[in-house]
Design a protein around this motif. Structure first.
Motif: not given
Length: 234
Positions: A96-105, A168-169, A228-231
């Motif tokens: 979850d943390f990794a996904s949130q950081v990736r989203w911020l970036d 991410l989604v 977005r194209d997170f998928a």
């Protein structure tokens, strides 16, 4: 560089460094957005350097940099026991943390969270996000920003959390909801005038400063409304 202050040791980003105050704007704005997303960034404060600021380093290059940095600079709390995130630490990073950081970036177009240099500190059980000066690349050349620029979807590099950020989604609507237009305006309001003013044409009126703040909000807000194209693992 590390500076001793009345508030303790601070890691100071200097206004006289290569990217000037643009990198300081990015540092403050991204950290302020991270705060609103409940992501961990070191506490920050303004650090004023005077011509009489003492130094234990008598290197001529550093002396020149200090002279170019008279005035307000940006300090982050120094964690003496912290170390850079390493490959062996990834098993401790929650998805979850990794996904949130990736989203911020993704949002701030940060190119500096790569596997070889993730710009994350490990301090005991805590992780700290650092070094966001290269984010918001559009603000180095506002004249080239078009209506389509904020809609750029892809990041064309390998992210430190590419394999971990699997949600991410799911996180996208939750994080988007935290960033209202008002909260983005509050984030850019944390950037000092002394960091923004040098990026404007000489002699610009205060109204121009406010328009520039509004331009950051408009860019990020449009990005939040865009595709977005997170998928596909963006």
């Amino acid at each position: 560089m590390v500076v001793e202050t009345t508030a303790g040791e601070q890691v100071v980003k200097l206004r006289g460094a290569a990217q000037g105050t643009a990198s300081l704007v990015a540092e403050v704005l991204v950290a302020a957005i991270a705060d609103r997303l409940h992501l961990p960034v070191p506490p920050r404060r303004l650090i004023a350097l005077s011509p009489e600021t003492p130094t234990d380093d008598h290197n001529d290059e550093l002396a020149d940099l200090l002279r170019a940095s008279i005035g307000e600079n940006l300090g982050f709390h120094f964690f003496p026991a912290a170390r850079p995130l390493q490959a062996g630490d990834l098993s401790r990073v929650p998805r979850d943390f990794a996904s949130q950081v990736r989203w911020l970036d993704w949002l701030v177009l940060n190119p500096d969270r790569r596997p070889e240099n993730p710009n994350i500190l490990v301090d005991g059980p805590r992780f700290w996000l650092i070094d966001h000066g290269a984010a918001l690349p559009f603000h180095h050349e506002w004249s080239s920003v078009t209506e389509a620029t904020p809609l750029r979807r892809e990041l064309t590099f390998s992210h430190a959390f590419s394999t971990l950020a699997s949600d991410l989604v799911a996180w996208d609507p939750l994080l988007t909801a935290l960033l209202t237009r008002e909260s983005l305006a509050g984030a850019i309001a944390e950037v000092p005038d002394s960091f923004l003013q040098p990026l404007l044409p000489p002699g610009s009126a205060r109204a121009m400063l406010q328009r520039r703040r509004a331009a950051y909000v408009a860019f990020l807000w449009k990005r939040l409304q865009g595709p977005r194209d997170f998928a596909r693992g963006e």
